[in-house]
Design a protein around this motif. Structure first.
Motif, PDB file in Angstrom:
ATOM      1  N   ALA A 155       0.880  -1.187   0.030  1.00 39.82           N
ATOM      2  CA  ALA A 155      -0.067  -0.046   0.043  1.00 39.82           C
ATOM      3  C   ALA A 155       0.824   1.361   0.043  1.00 39.82           C
ATOM      4  O   ALA A 155       0.604   2.175  -0.736  1.00 39.82           O
ATOM      5  N   ALA A 156       1.881   1.347   0.765  1.00 34.41           N
ATOM      6  CA  ALA A 156       2.745   2.480   0.798  1.00 34.41           C
ATOM      7  C   ALA A 156       3.617   2.694  -0.612  1.00 34.41           C
ATOM      8  O   ALA A 156       3.630   3.592  -0.929  1.00 34.41           O
ATOM      9  N   ALA A 157       4.167   1.511  -1.189  1.00 28.63           N
ATOM     10  CA  ALA A 157       4.745   1.639  -2.491  1.00 28.63           C
ATOM     11  C   ALA A 157       3.660   2.200  -3.388  1.00 28.63           C
ATOM     12  O   ALA A 157       4.047   3.153  -4.006  1.00 28.63           O
ATOM     13  N   THR A 182       3.201   6.047  -2.785  1.00 25.07           N
ATOM     14  CA  THR A 182       4.435   6.887  -2.833  1.00 25.07           C
ATOM     15  C   THR A 182       4.753   6.730  -4.439  1.00 25.07           C
ATOM     16  O   THR A 182       5.867   7.459  -4.689  1.00 25.07           O
ATOM     17  N   GLY A 183       4.049   6.208  -5.434  1.00 25.81           N
ATOM     18  CA  GLY A 183       4.158   6.228  -6.671  1.00 25.81           C
ATOM     19  C   GLY A 183       5.204   5.221  -7.313  1.00 25.81           C
ATOM     20  O   GLY A 183       5.804   5.320  -8.317  1.00 25.81           O
ATOM     21  N   ARG A 184       5.409   4.242  -6.380  1.00 26.42           N
ATOM     22  CA  ARG A 184       6.346   3.167  -6.804  1.00 26.42           C
ATOM     23  C   ARG A 184       5.462   2.195  -7.613  1.00 26.42           C
ATOM     24  O   ARG A 184       4.172   2.116  -7.311  1.00 26.42           O
ATOM     25  N   LYS A 242       9.312  -1.710  -8.098  1.00 33.84           N
ATOM     26  CA  LYS A 242      10.053  -1.039  -8.805  1.00 33.84           C
ATOM     27  C   LYS A 242      10.205   0.339  -8.623  1.00 33.84           C
ATOM     28  O   LYS A 242       8.987   0.917  -8.496  1.00 33.84           O
ATOM     29  N   GLY A 243      11.208   1.019  -8.426  1.00 32.92           N
ATOM     30  CA  GLY A 243      11.394   2.328  -8.136  1.00 32.92           C
ATOM     31  C   GLY A 243      12.504   2.731  -7.566  1.00 32.92           C
ATOM     32  O   GLY A 243      13.430   1.960  -7.242  1.00 32.92           O
TER      33      GLY A 243
END
Length: 239
Positions: free
Chosen positions: A54-56, A59-61, A79-80
């Motif tokens: 969820a955090a990924a 935060t746009g990952r 990926k990020g």
């Protein structure tokens, strides 16, 4: 057969104090006894990896998938950029999420929303199911969802209450033990890829500092949950 939406969204009668306290004792036993912990820890891993995922996304990952393993470990594939605020937030979310879900569940139970909590649990499992990338993880999510569904659909109100309160207590108490375990692994030199050590690499603050942060959060969440569930008087908390 169907359950009216009002029955799900409406509040149910608060269970007796004995049910709340008994659920806490059951959760403590599940977490404290190694034999049961090796089984039920899977639920903490689901929440942990779900938190990372969820955090990924937030935060746009780019989320590639989630893997859950039979040794109760897990892996969120994304990926990020491997550094920066987004990665730090993603790493922080893992150990923080079980306790966060426990507090949210306690808040719902404090308002009598027992059935709503059960159905929200099933709803939260759906996106994790979609992102699962291994067979064991698939079976684990399906089994967990099926168990919660069976209780929400077939069990009587008292059993639903006991199940819901035990689940919330388990998330709260069960959020603490993995933090202690990761520190023990770090002391033995086997936790170099742990979340605290990855956070240390990003923030230049030592891994032990992040373990302490996680410990403060998880223990504080237990106290907050105990307050919401009326096991602590108002004067027992410092805030």
């Amino acid at each position: 057969m169907s359950i009216p939406l009002g029955d799900i969204l409406g509040a149910q009668a608060q269970p007796p104090f004995g049910v709340v306290a008994g659920a806490a004792l059951i959760a403590l036993a599940l977490v404290g006894v190694n034999t049961s912990w090796r089984v039920v820890r899977n639920a903490i891993t689901i929440a942990h990896e779900g938190g990372h995922a969820a955090a990924a996304v937030l935060t746009g990952r780019r989320l590639r998938g989630i893997r859950l393993h039979s040794d109760t470990s897990g892996l969120t594939i994304m990926k990020g950029k491997p550094t920066g605020l987004g990665m730090a937030v993603t790493l922080l979310a893992g150990y923080a999420t079980p306790s966060l879900l426990g507090i949210g569940g306690a808040a719902l139970l404090d308002r009598g929303h027992i059935r709503l909590l059960l159905w929200l649990t099933i709803l939260l499992l759906v996106p994790i199911l979609v992102m699962i990338r291994n067979f064991y993880g698939l079976l684990l999510i399906l089994a967990t969802g099926a168990a919660v569904f069976a209780v929400s659909w077939y069990a009587s109100a008292p059993w639903q209450a006991l199940f819901a309160y035990t689940g919330v207590w388990f998330l709260l108490v069960g959020g603490v033990r993995p933090v202690v375990e990761v520190q023990l692994h770090r002391r033995r030199g086997s936790g170099m890829r742990s979340d605290p050590d990855q956070l240390a690499g990003i923030t230049r603050l030592p891994g032990g500092f992040w373990v302490f942060v996680f410990l403060l959060w998880t223990v504080g969440s237990v106290l907050a949950g105990a307050y919401l569930l009326d096991l602590l008087p108002d004067t027992a908390l410092p805030w």
